[in-house]
Design a protein around this motif. Sequence first.
Motif, PDB file in Angstrom:
ATOM      1  N   ALA A 250      -9.426   5.248  -4.873  1.00 37.61           N
ATOM      2  CA  ALA A 250      -8.790   4.234  -4.019  1.00 37.61           C
ATOM      3  C   ALA A 250      -9.857   3.238  -3.571  1.00 37.61           C
ATOM      4  CB  ALA A 250      -8.130   4.898  -2.815  1.00 37.61           C
TER       5      ALA A 250
ATOM      6  N   TYR B 230      -7.316   8.778  -4.246  1.00 39.88           N
ATOM      7  CA  TYR B 230      -6.043   8.715  -3.520  1.00 39.88           C
ATOM      8  C   TYR B 230      -5.721  10.060  -2.866  1.00 39.88           C
ATOM      9  CZ  TYR B 230      -4.812   3.919  -4.371  1.00 39.88           C
ATOM     10  OH  TYR B 230      -4.790   2.554  -4.312  1.00 39.88           O
TER      11      TYR B 230
ATOM     12  N   LEU C  92      -3.415  -0.867  -1.772  1.00 37.14           N
ATOM     13  CA  LEU C  92      -2.965   0.530  -1.794  1.00 37.14           C
ATOM     14  C   LEU C  92      -1.501   0.646  -2.225  1.00 37.14           C
ATOM     15  CD1 LEU C  92      -4.668   2.005   1.409  1.00 37.14           C
ATOM     16  CD2 LEU C  92      -5.405   2.258  -0.969  1.00 37.14           C
TER      17      LEU C  92
ATOM     18  N   THR D 242      -7.711   0.331  -7.430  1.00 41.96           N
ATOM     19  CA  THR D 242      -9.067   0.781  -7.113  1.00 41.96           C
ATOM     20  C   THR D 242      -9.809  -0.415  -6.517  1.00 41.96           C
ATOM     21  OG1 THR D 242      -9.098   2.417  -8.871  1.00 41.96           O
ATOM     22  CG2 THR D 242     -11.242   1.624  -8.078  1.00 41.96           C
TER      23      THR D 242
END
Length: 654
Positions: free
Chosen positions: A96, A112, A322, A327
């Motif tokens: 993430a 994540y 998100l 990423t």
Amino acid sequence: MTDALENLTYEERRFPPSAEFAANANLKEDAYAAAQGDPLAFWAEQAERLDWHTKWDTVLDWSNPPFAKWFVGGRLNASYNCLDRHVAAGLGDRVAYHWEGEPQGESREITYAQLKDEVCQAANALIELGVKTGDRVAIYMPMIPETIVAILACARLGAPHTVVFGGFSADALASRISDCHAEVIITADGGYRRGSASALKPAVDEACDKVGIVRKVIVVRRTGSEVAWHDERDVWWHDLVARQSTEHECEFFDSEHPLYVMYTSGTTGQPKGILHTTGGYLVGCAYTQWGIFDLKPESDVYWCTADVGWVTGHSYMVYGPLANATTSVIYEGTPDSPHKGRWWEVCEKYGVTLFYTAPTAIRTFMRWGDDIPAKYDLSKIRLLGSVGEPINPEAYVWYRTVIGGEQVPVVDTWWQTETGAVMMSPLPGVTAAKPGSAMRSIPGIEVDVVDNDGQSVPDGSGGFLVVKRPWPAMLRTIWGDDDRYVDTYWSRFEGMYFAGDGAKKDEDGDIWILGRVDDVMNVSGHRLSTTEIESALVSHPKVAEAAVVGAKDDTTGQAVCAYVILREVAAPTDAAAGEALIQELRQHVAHEIGAIAKPRQIMLVPELPKTRSGKIMRRLLRDIAEKREVGDVTTLADSSVMDLISTEAKGSTD
Ligand code: PRX
């Protein structure tokens, strides 16, 4: 660069996307027509990007304008949409965030799945402290992973967060905490900036003393510096959060449930708490992140350099990326620490493909020289973005050439804290972009330029920028002040949102933003209110009166220039005492608001130019600050004042 281009001014150049980019672009030309034909159906389609626990029954309720309700009847959780659903879809191992600390060698990779676990722990921690749905939580943090965790934990509980930029002073923090009545604050001992630890906790302590409503302060240990401790109020993040369960079953909230309040400067002294709600805002962020940045979540590495304390950090560092399982990179510190190539080093290290920053930064890099970025491999970059202030065509071309290798689309995105998400921008796979123009509204949005009577101006003319239709990510109100919401944005022109910006349409109908038409300055892409800085100056015991203007600045766009009349007893005895007092006043503004509001220049003057009705004529002060011939003074009560000020001003800048 081709010869044909070299013969054109920067403004005249056109940069269409490459055939390959156009062929693979997420948003194609037909999106305009689709959105125009049936805007609500278009937005309903965009809303399908999210996971709704209960689907909405009405896309838009505009029966009580300007109070909009989007996706009425729908229920969702923003944190679930940013995390759980991606983990459930098998993307738990996707990174993430690549977090890069300012001290070199410090970095962290957060997947994540890890982010979801930490957010659940933080949500459980907030519950333990008694935070309930609807309670406001203030966040005053550096650029560290815990900040994102804190934001998403609040969203998970439906506890609206109010993130206050870490550069704001204790006073500014106190007024925001008090305005939205936040009883819990999440902070850190400090963060790293420009090579050293910069403290945050002391400002929180001072703010708590001032407002007297804060029950709990959660403190992340980041720098290890000494902090004052209040046992009954303060709790370390690592003591509280680490021992919580990583399980948290989230609740689903109404689409219009408040997600956050973000304070921004207006034309009066008191900052406005801009309220964003859950469904529409997240739809706006998810759609624009995907479309305007042409995001391919499986392969892109995206970096938005904004601080999380501003709206760009919210929409395009947290919620937009998100929601799309992106990423991203986050970097804690300043671009010159420990060297002026640090940002490009970070781009190379993580293979950044999509890069989003502000014109002030671009102009700073231009000044530092092409040889610095040339040392790094930036070849993976395939799209560049700009936001926050008008980008001058020269900086645009430099950005595209030196950082983008002359290949990539540059999206100049116009939007505001109030709009929640991008409103105007070239479409990267469609538009032949013009350097310096945000071009036109994106599909789904209807922006226009109107004259004083609200009539659309013809091509080739200027006027006021307005939005003609409600949009999902629009602000819903000003926290606790519906009247101010109506007055500020919806009263100037019947049925239209007044953005506060001046703009012109060129001969092709493309829009160029000219800057604010109200008493708001834009310094390095940050909004500052002239009145707020004037109030800060006048609160100093030696100051009788003050007038502040934004003067043109080659790097920061505008710079704060202040004219100050001292109280008689405070008159400095000589030049050195005058200089010391000016420094004292600059410091005073930093203490009252924050270092970003510090005037570049303060001029001690005997008088201020006023109209016969007593209004300060800022236009004339701007002329002096920008060293122009002083304009029309016929409406001045006493025109000899200008001679006095010009002489003093000259003395102070020579
Ligand atoms: O004057 C416009 C300018 O920034 C203002 C909004 O500031 P803020 O709410 O702090 O949000 C900044 C980040 C979205 C606008 O009223 N502005 C923003 N983007 C642009 C811009 N001016 C010209 N071109 C832009 N691309």
